[in-house]
Design an enzyme around this catalytic site. Structure first.
Site, PDB file in Angstrom:
ATOM      1  N   LEU A 294       1.036  -1.360  -0.321  1.00  0.00           N
ATOM      2  CA  LEU A 294       0.012  -0.220  -0.112  1.00  0.00           C
ATOM      3  C   LEU A 294       0.286   1.418   0.194  1.00  0.00           C
ATOM      4  CD1 LEU A 294      -2.814   0.469   0.083  1.00  0.00           C
ATOM      5  CD2 LEU A 294      -2.976   1.152   2.989  1.00  0.00           C
ATOM      6  N   ASP A 295       1.189   2.383  -1.142  1.00  0.00           N
ATOM      7  CA  ASP A 295       2.217   3.141  -1.308  1.00  0.00           C
ATOM      8  C   ASP A 295       2.117   3.822  -0.371  1.00  0.00           C
ATOM      9  OD1 ASP A 295       0.963   5.561  -2.080  1.00  0.00           O
ATOM     10  OD2 ASP A 295      -0.232   4.475  -3.158  1.00  0.00           O
ATOM     11  N   LYS A 296       3.556   4.169   0.109  1.00  0.00           N
ATOM     12  CA  LYS A 296       3.583   5.333   1.617  1.00  0.00           C
ATOM     13  C   LYS A 296       2.630   6.544   1.576  1.00  0.00           C
ATOM     14  CE  LYS A 296       7.753   7.549   2.874  1.00  0.00           C
ATOM     15  NZ  LYS A 296       8.988   8.234   2.756  1.00  0.00           N
TER      16      LYS A 296
END
Length: 226
Positions: free
Chosen positions: A97-99
């Site tokens: 889950l991207d930053k």
């Protein structure tokens, strides 16, 4: 399978750390020093520091990841999810889950279940609430749901519904890198908030931002059977 994959699947250590143990000549397989990339069987006698590999209890966690945390098991990466949780045993994130996004991510030491969840052909659902930088119309909803060309592929058809003038709910069955952000960008929209609220049968309700809980036996069984 390769030795580093087996150790990861059994919740012993990451594949990277397994490679380090091999380099340090700390792993023996059937009486011989292990070599990089070695293939092994479950029945092989594997020793780490001359001790049999321990049998680890399986760990299954639902984390509400805050913005700014990176989903990697590499502790050398700043603001990595492992250091953030500081869990006393080896676990790793299931997928990513991207930053810049927040919400539900599963953490485990069960490599087999993680692989099953991530297998694209299984078409497991992941649900998100997304806010973009300006209001959208029904053409946007229709276009997003029918598939969008990004990264030289057309995304799989998905379920999209309007929540408000600038917010929508989307249910995906694939996980391309930054898929939702790229899909929105193809229509001229920029994502300003992205939250994952569900992975298959696991929901984020009741877990505060930055907090986590262990999955129930029933939830784990449903994941295995899903």
């Amino acid at each position: 399978m390769r030795i580093n994959k087996l150790l990861s699947n059994h919740g012993i250590c990451s594949r990277t750390y397994a490679n380090r143990l091999i380099q340090e000549k700390r792993i023996i397989v059937n009486g011989h020093l292990c070599i990089q990339g070695q293939w092994v069987e479950e029945e092989d006698i594997i020793l780490i520091d001359n001790e049999p590999i321990p049998v680890k209890d399986k760990v299954y966690i639902a984390l509400n990841k805050p913005v700014g945390i990176t989903c990697t098991a590499e502790k050398s990466v700043e603001s990595n999810i492992i250091s953030f949780m500081n869990y006393p045993e080896y676990i790793f994130p299931v997928g990513r889950l991207d930053k810049a996004s927040q919400g539900l991510i599963l953490m485990t030491n069960d490599g087999d279940l993680a692989n099953k969840i991530l297998e694209s052909e299984n078409q497991h659902e992941k649900e998100y609430i997304v806010t973009v930088n300006k209001p959208f119309d029904e053409c946007f909803i229709k276009g997003m749901s029918e598939g969008v060309q990004i990264c030289s592929v057309i995304t799989r058809a998905c379920k999209v519904s309007k929540v408000s003038a600038d917010t929508f709910r989307i249910i995906l069955t694939q996980g391309l890198n930054k898929q939702i952000r790229r899909m929105c960008g193809a229509f001229g929209y920029k994502v300003v908030r992205l939250e994952r609220t569900r992975i298959i049968n696991i929901k984020i309700e009741g877990i505060d931002n930055g907090e986590w809980r262990h999955l129930t036996e029933k939830e784990v069984m449903e994941l295995r059977n899903g």
